[in-house]
Scaffold this motif. Structure first.
Motif, mmCIF file in Angstrom:
data_model
loop_
_atom_site.group_PDB
_atom_site.id
_atom_site.type_symbol
_atom_site.label_atom_id
_atom_site.label_comp_id
_atom_site.label_asym_id
_atom_site.label_seq_id
_atom_site.Cartn_x
_atom_site.Cartn_y
_atom_site.Cartn_z
ATOM 1 N N GLN A 69 0.812 -1.215 0.000
ATOM 2 C CA GLN A 69 0.000 0.000 0.000
ATOM 3 C C GLN A 69 0.846 1.266 0.000
ATOM 4 O O GLN A 69 0.309 2.361 -0.072
ATOM 5 N N ASN A 73 3.787 -0.142 4.555
ATOM 6 C CA ASN A 73 2.340 -0.332 4.688
ATOM 7 C C ASN A 73 1.902 -1.465 3.764
ATOM 8 O O ASN A 73 2.080 -1.385 2.549
ATOM 9 N N GLN A 74 1.358 -2.531 4.357
ATOM 10 C CA GLN A 74 0.895 -3.677 3.585
ATOM 11 C C GLN A 74 -0.478 -4.123 4.085
ATOM 12 O O GLN A 74 -0.808 -3.969 5.261
ATOM 13 N N ILE A 75 -1.262 -4.688 3.175
ATOM 14 C CA ILE A 75 -2.509 -5.351 3.525
ATOM 15 C C ILE A 75 -2.308 -6.845 3.306
ATOM 16 O O ILE A 75 -1.812 -7.265 2.261
ATOM 17 N N LYS A 115 -8.564 -10.088 7.118
ATOM 18 C CA LYS A 115 -7.819 -8.999 6.488
ATOM 19 C C LYS A 115 -7.063 -8.247 7.577
ATOM 20 O O LYS A 115 -7.638 -7.835 8.580
ATOM 21 N N GLN A 117 -3.627 -5.387 8.467
ATOM 22 C CA GLN A 117 -2.743 -4.332 7.979
ATOM 23 C C GLN A 117 -1.438 -4.397 8.762
ATOM 24 O O GLN A 117 -1.441 -4.575 9.986
ATOM 25 N N LEU A 119 1.471 -1.923 9.367
ATOM 26 C CA LEU A 119 1.863 -0.528 9.212
ATOM 27 C C LEU A 119 3.035 -0.242 10.137
ATOM 28 O O LEU A 119 2.927 -0.415 11.359
ATOM 29 N N LEU A 126 -8.184 -5.903 10.468
ATOM 30 C CA LEU A 126 -9.176 -4.972 9.944
ATOM 31 C C LEU A 126 -10.557 -5.604 9.863
ATOM 32 O O LEU A 126 -11.560 -4.942 10.101
ATOM 33 N N SER A 295 -7.714 2.104 4.609
ATOM 34 C CA SER A 295 -7.481 0.665 4.695
ATOM 35 C C SER A 295 -8.818 -0.007 4.952
ATOM 36 O O SER A 295 -9.069 -0.568 6.003
#
Length: 345
Positions: A69, A73-75, A115, A117, A119, A126, A295
């Protein structure tokens, strides 16, 4: 002449070759430590937001997908297989100390999409979507023909057995009078002796068992700041003779732990969504209210649709792989699915 000198000087200039871009990192594997850490956080989140039935433990990471992201920062999208434990959701026992039910006890599996995140190196959940189901009766009978199977939670024998067991406990204890919250699971053995095995959650009231004999209707569940939940296991013989064996244990007050329907009449130990079912469905769909708008906690349809496509692609690749390998060659394991922690159902 000037042109010739210019050409000679140009040839002598240092040549700066373009530096090739760094290759992308390999895909995250299901058994990688980062995936395991994310799955552990996800399972704890699922149990913390479940209100009925039992705690679940991780059995296998089916798939993991990472969507960058931006900087740091990844999902992450996880597909998890879970198994039911013997710890009720109200139990204070940490998950790592909870025993997973054996296959012969008619195991219950949970399937979850989560899901997360990541960060600045910190993971947070999430959203999660789960459902659970008991293993098929055919699978259990194939391995253990004489093992009793899960029975519907609203089965009349189960309801009668749970009531008889709780009455047996209340008639012999000198402590608080207990009320039934919910029936957790039940099985019936038909031969050589007819037995009902039932487990149920209970709560202490403001009456002692002795005081309840005068006016049981006056006995009310303790307020939330004094609540005391517990759990009972019972075996009730109905044929050829009648006998009740019950063991109840109270957990003690747990600050912050509550039962979602304390005002509901639970005399039958049933909730509207379990009638006709053999287990409390882990029908959990939860979005983290603190998830940022950037997000979104929604699961994109492309990710959900990619599940069957990815699994089909793996199967087709395995079927059509005709490459001749040297003797002793061991191909590296695929990144997903991951290892099975307990057993496959």
């Amino acid at each position: 002449m000037k042109v010739l000198v210019a050409l000679i000087l140009l040839v002598q200039l240092p040549v700066h070759k373009a530096v090739p871009a760094a290759p992308p990192p390999p895909p995250l594997g299901c058994d990688d430590p980062e995936s395991e850490a994310a799955a552990e956080l996800a399972v704890n989140y699922i149990n913390d937001h479940s209100h009925h039935g039992y705690k679940f433990a991780l059995n296998r990471i089916e798939n993991v997908r990472v969507l960058p992201q931006g900087p740091n920062n990844q999902i992450l999208f996880l597909e998890l297989d879970l198994l039911e434990t013997k710890c009720h959701i109200l139990s204070p026992v940490p998950l790592e100390n909870c025993t997973v039910r054996s296959f012969e006890e008619h195991a219950v599996e949970g399937d979850c999409d989560v899901k997360l995140q990541k960060l600045d190196g910190k993971l947070s959940v999430l959203a999660s979507k789960c459902h659970s189901h008991a293993d098929s009766a055919e699978d259990v009978i194939r391995v253990c023909p004489d093992c009793p199977l899960l029975e519907n939670l609203n089965n009349s024998e189960v309801l009668t057995g749970a009531a008889a067991a709780l009455n047996e406990h209340n008639s012999k204890t000198a402590d608080a009078y207990l009320k039934l919250l919910e029936i957790g699971r039940a099985r019936i053995q038909f031969h050589p002796v007819r037995l009902v095995f039932v487990e149920f959650a209970v709560a202490a009231t403001n009456c002692s068992a002795e005081e309840s004999k005068a006016n049981v209707d006056a006995c009310q569940l303790l307020p939330e700041d004094e609540s005391n939940f517990g759990f009972c296991t019972a075996t009730i013989a109905t044929e050829p003779t009648t006998d009740v064996q019950v063991d109840c244990k109270l957990y003690g007050h747990q600050p912050g732990v509550s039962y979602p329907h304390p005002g509901q009449d639970t005399s039958a130990g049933l909730l509207p969504n379990v009638q006709g079912f053999t287990n409390h469905n882990l029908r959990l769909s939860h979005n983290n209210p603190v998830a940022s708008e950037s997000s979104s906690s929604e699961f994109p349809t492309s990710v959900i649709a990619a599940k069957s496509v990815a699994k089909r692609a793996v199967a087709e690749a395995a079927q059509h792989d005709k490459v001749v390998r040297p003797v002793g060659f061991a191909p590296p394991p695929p990144p997903c699915p991951g290892r099975i922690h307990y057993f496959k159902i």
